[in-house]
Design a protein around this motif. Structure first.
Motif, PDB file in Angstrom:
ATOM      1  N   LEU A  58     -33.982  23.482 -13.481  1.00  0.00           N
ATOM      2  CA  LEU A  58     -33.841  22.048 -13.213  1.00  0.00           C
ATOM      3  C   LEU A  58     -33.729  21.273 -14.525  1.00  0.00           C
ATOM      4  CD1 LEU A  58     -33.714  19.688 -11.248  1.00  0.00           C
ATOM      5  CD2 LEU A  58     -36.227  19.726 -11.149  1.00  0.00           C
ATOM      6  N   ASP A  59     -34.508  21.661 -15.519  1.00  0.00           N
ATOM      7  CA  ASP A  59     -34.445  20.995 -16.821  1.00  0.00           C
ATOM      8  C   ASP A  59     -33.053  21.156 -17.443  1.00  0.00           C
ATOM      9  OD1 ASP A  59     -35.784  19.590 -19.069  1.00  0.00           O
ATOM     10  OD2 ASP A  59     -35.335  21.462 -20.118  1.00  0.00           O
ATOM     11  N   ALA A  60     -32.469  22.343 -17.314  1.00  0.00           N
ATOM     12  CA  ALA A  60     -31.122  22.569 -17.854  1.00  0.00           C
ATOM     13  C   ALA A  60     -30.098  21.691 -17.137  1.00  0.00           C
ATOM     14  CB  ALA A  60     -30.746  24.046 -17.732  1.00  0.00           C
ATOM     15  N   MET A  61     -30.240  21.560 -15.823  1.00  0.00           N
ATOM     16  CA  MET A  61     -29.341  20.692 -15.063  1.00  0.00           C
ATOM     17  C   MET A  61     -29.455  19.249 -15.552  1.00  0.00           C
ATOM     18  SD  MET A  61     -29.854  22.032 -11.167  1.00  0.00           S
ATOM     19  CE  MET A  61     -29.381  23.679 -10.655  1.00  0.00           C
ATOM     20  N   LEU A  62     -30.691  18.795 -15.736  1.00  0.00           N
ATOM     21  CA  LEU A  62     -30.913  17.420 -16.185  1.00  0.00           C
ATOM     22  C   LEU A  62     -30.392  17.212 -17.608  1.00  0.00           C
ATOM     23  CD1 LEU A  62     -34.422  16.812 -14.623  1.00  0.00           C
ATOM     24  CD2 LEU A  62     -32.272  15.717 -13.957  1.00  0.00           C
ATOM     25  N   GLY A  63     -30.465  18.239 -18.437  1.00  0.00           N
ATOM     26  CA  GLY A  63     -29.901  18.153 -19.778  1.00  0.00           C
ATOM     27  C   GLY A  63     -28.393  17.947 -19.738  1.00  0.00           C
ATOM     28  N   ARG A  64     -27.722  18.678 -18.847  1.00  0.00           N
ATOM     29  CA  ARG A  64     -26.263  18.499 -18.683  1.00  0.00           C
ATOM     30  C   ARG A  64     -25.959  17.092 -18.172  1.00  0.00           C
ATOM     31  NH1 ARG A  64     -26.829  23.933 -17.165  1.00  0.00           N
ATOM     32  NH2 ARG A  64     -27.034  23.473 -14.949  1.00  0.00           N
ATOM     33  N   ILE A  65     -26.777  16.610 -17.246  1.00  0.00           N
ATOM     34  CA  ILE A  65     -26.586  15.267 -16.692  1.00  0.00           C
ATOM     35  C   ILE A  65     -26.752  14.219 -17.790  1.00  0.00           C
ATOM     36  CG2 ILE A  65     -27.679  13.542 -15.188  1.00  0.00           C
ATOM     37  CD1 ILE A  65     -28.112  15.949 -13.190  1.00  0.00           C
ATOM     38  N   GLN A  66     -27.738  14.382 -18.653  1.00  0.00           N
ATOM     39  CA  GLN A  66     -27.921  13.412 -19.732  1.00  0.00           C
ATOM     40  C   GLN A  66     -26.673  13.338 -20.614  1.00  0.00           C
ATOM     41  OE1 GLN A  66     -32.008  14.551 -21.258  1.00  0.00           O
ATOM     42  NE2 GLN A  66     -32.210  12.321 -21.102  1.00  0.00           N
ATOM     43  N   ASN A  67     -26.081  14.474 -20.897  1.00  0.00           N
ATOM     44  CA  ASN A  67     -24.852  14.476 -21.694  1.00  0.00           C
ATOM     45  C   ASN A  67     -23.723  13.789 -20.925  1.00  0.00           C
ATOM     46  OD1 ASN A  67     -23.985  15.799 -24.407  1.00  0.00           O
ATOM     47  ND2 ASN A  67     -22.251  15.993 -23.021  1.00  0.00           N
ATOM     48  N   ASP A  68     -23.618  14.078 -19.623  1.00  0.00           N
ATOM     49  CA  ASP A  68     -22.604  13.420 -18.783  1.00  0.00           C
ATOM     50  C   ASP A  68     -22.787  11.904 -18.786  1.00  0.00           C
ATOM     51  OD1 ASP A  68     -21.515  15.864 -18.021  1.00  0.00           O
ATOM     52  OD2 ASP A  68     -22.356  15.827 -15.991  1.00  0.00           O
ATOM     53  N   LEU A  69     -24.041  11.449 -18.765  1.00  0.00           N
ATOM     54  CA  LEU A  69     -24.295  10.009 -18.745  1.00  0.00           C
ATOM     55  C   LEU A  69     -23.856   9.346 -20.050  1.00  0.00           C
ATOM     56  CD1 LEU A  69     -27.656   9.827 -16.783  1.00  0.00           C
ATOM     57  CD2 LEU A  69     -25.379   9.108 -16.009  1.00  0.00           C
ATOM     58  N   PHE A  70     -23.939  10.069 -21.170  1.00  0.00           N
ATOM     59  CA  PHE A  70     -23.376   9.523 -22.407  1.00  0.00           C
ATOM     60  C   PHE A  70     -21.862   9.458 -22.303  1.00  0.00           C
ATOM     61  CE2 PHE A  70     -27.186   9.088 -24.781  1.00  0.00           C
ATOM     62  CZ  PHE A  70     -26.851   8.355 -25.907  1.00  0.00           C
ATOM     63  N   ASP A  71     -21.245  10.495 -21.691  1.00  0.00           N
ATOM     64  CA  ASP A  71     -19.802  10.444 -21.445  1.00  0.00           C
ATOM     65  C   ASP A  71     -19.448   9.227 -20.593  1.00  0.00           C
ATOM     66  OD1 ASP A  71     -19.574  12.881 -22.778  1.00  0.00           O
ATOM     67  OD2 ASP A  71     -19.058  14.039 -20.983  1.00  0.00           O
ATOM     68  N   LEU A  72     -20.236   8.986 -19.554  1.00  0.00           N
ATOM     69  CA  LEU A  72     -19.993   7.865 -18.661  1.00  0.00           C
ATOM     70  C   LEU A  72     -20.141   6.538 -19.409  1.00  0.00           C
ATOM     71  CD1 LEU A  72     -19.416   6.563 -15.954  1.00  0.00           C
ATOM     72  CD2 LEU A  72     -21.806   6.993 -15.309  1.00  0.00           C
ATOM     73  N   GLY A  73     -21.152   6.436 -20.243  1.00  0.00           N
ATOM     74  CA  GLY A  73     -21.320   5.230 -21.046  1.00  0.00           C
ATOM     75  C   GLY A  73     -20.127   4.990 -21.957  1.00  0.00           C
ATOM     76  N   ALA A  74     -19.623   6.065 -22.564  1.00  0.00           N
ATOM     77  CA  ALA A  74     -18.436   5.952 -23.423  1.00  0.00           C
ATOM     78  C   ALA A  74     -17.221   5.536 -22.602  1.00  0.00           C
ATOM     79  CB  ALA A  74     -18.176   7.275 -24.141  1.00  0.00           C
ATOM     80  N   ARG A  81      -6.829   0.653 -20.006  1.00  0.00           N
ATOM     81  CA  ARG A  81      -5.712  -0.295 -20.089  1.00  0.00           C
ATOM     82  C   ARG A  81      -4.421   0.507 -20.183  1.00  0.00           C
ATOM     83  NH1 ARG A  81      -8.832  -4.243 -18.771  1.00  0.00           N
ATOM     84  NH2 ARG A  81     -10.048  -5.260 -20.365  1.00  0.00           N
ATOM     85  N   GLN A  82      -3.397   0.047 -19.508  1.00  0.00           N
ATOM     86  CA  GLN A  82      -2.106   0.725 -19.590  1.00  0.00           C
ATOM     87  C   GLN A  82      -1.568   0.601 -21.004  1.00  0.00           C
ATOM     88  OE1 GLN A  82       0.335  -0.989 -16.543  1.00  0.00           O
ATOM     89  NE2 GLN A  82      -0.356   0.487 -15.039  1.00  0.00           N
ATOM     90  N   GLY A  83      -0.949   1.679 -21.472  1.00  0.00           N
ATOM     91  CA  GLY A  83      -0.331   1.670 -22.782  1.00  0.00           C
ATOM     92  C   GLY A  83      -1.278   1.991 -23.924  1.00  0.00           C
ATOM     93  N   LYS A  84      -2.566   2.128 -23.666  1.00  0.00           N
ATOM     94  CA  LYS A  84      -3.524   2.450 -24.725  1.00  0.00           C
ATOM     95  C   LYS A  84      -3.759   3.957 -24.753  1.00  0.00           C
ATOM     96  CE  LYS A  84      -5.138  -1.711 -26.003  1.00  0.00           C
ATOM     97  NZ  LYS A  84      -5.615  -2.207 -27.239  1.00  0.00           N
ATOM     98  N   ALA A  85      -4.106   4.457 -25.911  1.00  0.00           N
ATOM     99  CA  ALA A  85      -4.421   5.882 -26.040  1.00  0.00           C
ATOM    100  C   ALA A  85      -5.613   6.223 -25.144  1.00  0.00           C
ATOM    101  CB  ALA A  85      -4.747   6.212 -27.488  1.00  0.00           C
ATOM    102  N   GLU A  86      -5.563   7.364 -24.521  1.00  0.00           N
ATOM    103  CA  GLU A  86      -6.630   7.764 -23.598  1.00  0.00           C
ATOM    104  C   GLU A  86      -7.913   8.059 -24.375  1.00  0.00           C
ATOM    105  OE1 GLU A  86      -8.321   8.150 -19.981  1.00  0.00           O
ATOM    106  OE2 GLU A  86      -6.326   7.430 -20.447  1.00  0.00           O
ATOM    107  N   ARG A  87      -9.003   7.561 -23.869  1.00  0.00           N
ATOM    108  CA  ARG A  87     -10.322   7.777 -24.449  1.00  0.00           C
ATOM    109  C   ARG A  87     -11.090   8.757 -23.578  1.00  0.00           C
ATOM    110  NH1 ARG A  87     -12.343   4.580 -28.669  1.00  0.00           N
ATOM    111  NH2 ARG A  87     -10.725   3.201 -29.385  1.00  0.00           N
ATOM    112  N   LEU A  88     -12.326   9.018 -23.949  1.00  0.00           N
ATOM    113  CA  LEU A  88     -13.190   9.901 -23.174  1.00  0.00           C
ATOM    114  C   LEU A  88     -13.406   9.292 -21.791  1.00  0.00           C
ATOM    115  CD1 LEU A  88     -15.018  12.405 -23.075  1.00  0.00           C
ATOM    116  CD2 LEU A  88     -16.858  10.965 -23.951  1.00  0.00           C
ATOM    117  N   ARG A  89     -13.086  10.026 -20.754  1.00  0.00           N
ATOM    118  CA  ARG A  89     -13.262   9.586 -19.373  1.00  0.00           C
ATOM    119  C   ARG A  89     -14.052  10.642 -18.603  1.00  0.00           C
ATOM    120  NH1 ARG A  89     -12.471   4.614 -20.304  1.00  0.00           N
ATOM    121  NH2 ARG A  89     -10.436   4.127 -21.148  1.00  0.00           N
ATOM    122  N   LEU A  90     -14.842  10.195 -17.657  1.00  0.00           N
ATOM    123  CA  LEU A  90     -15.517  11.130 -16.778  1.00  0.00           C
ATOM    124  C   LEU A  90     -14.466  11.809 -15.914  1.00  0.00           C
ATOM    125  CD1 LEU A  90     -18.570  11.297 -17.020  1.00  0.00           C
ATOM    126  CD2 LEU A  90     -18.721  10.418 -14.724  1.00  0.00           C
TER     127      LEU A  90
END
Length: 190
Positions: A58-74, A81-90
């Motif tokens: 469970l701790d390992a799962m939550l660790g992966r989720i924490q990293n995903d949440l930083f991805d989501l924040g980014a 926006r159309q025409g802009k370079a693609e950034r990190l997306r979930l």
């Protein structure tokens, strides 16, 4: 790569902050509130992990989720926006992994006969708190996505919806696979 040499910049002293795109917004802006509430969810999960001494999986799962949440924040910090370079997306694959992990945890749980009250073990209680913060983050992100000038990817909304489900199932897992759940008794104190 992120490099943080100076922690304080004084650029926010006027009540504004920079999105990942460099655009300045008021600190009360809904997009800032959205990724701030995702960050709050992440911090609550960090507290949960302090209480998972022997729950390695469970701790390992939550660790992966924490990293995903930083991805989501980014993702949320840089509006699509159309025409802009693609950034990190979930990605949909992150939502799908979360679904698999929900199913994996749920296999070990008995069916519920009532709603569950937040409580039981310390880990379970903190998971319920993280779940409610996650639900708030979801409401803010959905409100943001409803604005025509504030695009949000579908995977971001889906991820938060699944995450609250994950946190509920994880709370039952932390309560001795549901044996320690505190069940709601309707009208008990009438």
């Amino acid at each position: 790569m992120v490099v943080l040499n100076r922690i304080y910049t004084k650029t926010g002293d006027d009540g504004s902050t920079a999105l990942g795109s460099g655009e300045r917004r008021p600190k009360f802006d809904l997009r800032v509130t959205a990724y701030g509430t995702v960050d709050e969810t992440n911090a609550a999960i960090g507290v949960v992990r302090l209480h998972l001494k022997d729950a390695v999986e469970l701790d390992a799962m939550l660790g992966r989720i924490q990293n995903d949440l930083f991805d989501l924040g980014a993702d949320l910090a840089v509006p699509e926006r159309q025409g802009k370079a693609e950034r990190l997306r979930l990605l949909a694959s992150q939502v799908e992994r979360l679904e698999r992990e929900i199913d994996q945890l749920n296999e070990k749980l008995a069916a519920l006969t009532s709603f569950v009250l937040p409580g039981g073990t310390a880990a379970a209680a903190h998971l319920h708190l993280a779940r409610t913060i996650c639900r708030r983050a979801e409401r803010v992100v959905v409100e943001l996505a409803a604005r025509p000038d504030e695009p949000v990817g579908a995977a971001a909304i889906q991820y938060l919806n699944r995450l609250s489900d994950f946190l509920f199932v994880a709370s039952r897992t932390a309560n001795n696979n549901g044996a320690g759940d505190v069940l709601w008794v309707p009208g008990q104190n009438r």
